[in-house]
Design a protein around this motif. Sequence first.
Motif, PDB file in Angstrom:
ATOM      1  N   GLU A 104       9.464  -2.928  -7.546  1.00 32.21           N
ATOM      2  CA  GLU A 104      10.364  -1.832  -7.919  1.00 32.21           C
ATOM      3  C   GLU A 104      11.822  -2.283  -7.811  1.00 32.21           C
ATOM      4  O   GLU A 104      12.635  -2.014  -8.697  1.00 32.21           O
TER       5      GLU A 104
ATOM      6  N   PRO B 253      10.438   2.759 -12.889  1.00 28.06           N
ATOM      7  CA  PRO B 253      10.472   2.675 -11.426  1.00 28.06           C
ATOM      8  C   PRO B 253      11.597   3.510 -10.814  1.00 28.06           C
ATOM      9  O   PRO B 253      12.705   3.576 -11.364  1.00 28.06           O
TER      10      PRO B 253
ATOM     11  N   TYR C 297       4.642  -3.717  -3.978  1.00 24.55           N
ATOM     12  CA  TYR C 297       5.073  -2.589  -4.816  1.00 24.55           C
ATOM     13  C   TYR C 297       6.571  -2.361  -4.649  1.00 24.55           C
ATOM     14  O   TYR C 297       7.300  -2.113  -5.612  1.00 24.55           O
TER      15      TYR C 297
END
Length: 295
Positions: free
Chosen positions: A45, A142, A41
């Motif tokens: 991002e 993001p 993750y």
Amino acid sequence: MKKEVTKAIFPVAGLGTRFLPATKSIPKEIMTLVDRPLVQYAIDEARSAGIKEFIFVTSRGKGALEDYFDHAHQLEYELRKKDMNDQLAILQSTNMESGAIAYVRQHKALGLGHAVWCARRLIANEPFAVILPDDVIAAEKPCLQQMIEIYASVGGNVIATMEVPHNKTASYGILEGFDYSSPVFEVKSMIEKPQSAQAISNYAIIGRYILQPKILENLDRMKTGANNEIQLTDAISEEIGHDKSGVYGFQFEGKSFDCGSKIGFLKATVAFGLSHNELRDSLLSYLCDVVGASK
Ligand code: G1P
């Protein structure tokens, strides 16, 4: 003109004691949130924000994290042979360009500031991002991308922040702003993990930063702060009020999960499960059953 931010530091040297016994043999950062490790993750991002160089500050026992970023040639071959193209695409989407990832070791657990300082030679004289993979942020755009856009207009040091309950300030670095009316505010003071009675506000630092290389020079002095650790918060705080380099808090759009705690990890699992196309309906119906049964 402001220098582009192309490097990010990922401090991942922590022992993960809150997740024992799991972290006996697996680094916390590759524990799985639905179907992807936490660190994926963070990487996704950073990539979407234009980061090109990914610097991990690791420690003993993080070998599995380094292996995770290897290309899985044998597995790719098997999936191709079996025509499992969707799975192949998922696998390949995690492939990183050779040389894009660097690992430096933090030899002693001296605090977040010290971990960031360990990457100083790779950062050299450029602005850089810091992403704490424990803080997973669900957002349409993001979080780091939002911050890069803000940085392009304000420059200086930009720190992600959100309001937390007053009785939770001791878990965070806390920012005091001059005025909180806009999403970006100039920081007046900051303090690491104050008890609620000493807290200057309830605006907590969330693990996303865009920082100037001057912060690394400040860290050279190895000043210890809260919990007797070298704190990143203190090194940034030294910049407040300087003409050239402002410090800004940024109230990002999105929801942050503290995946460094069990309850945060569970909440994130539910939230990401509910936003997952294949899982949403069955998870929701299960949750409704559980809630119904507990009434
Ligand atoms: C670190 C920072 C703290 C920040 C927090 C966000 O603390 O030192 O300022 O609020 O991350 O997650 P840690 O959680 O590593 O103790």
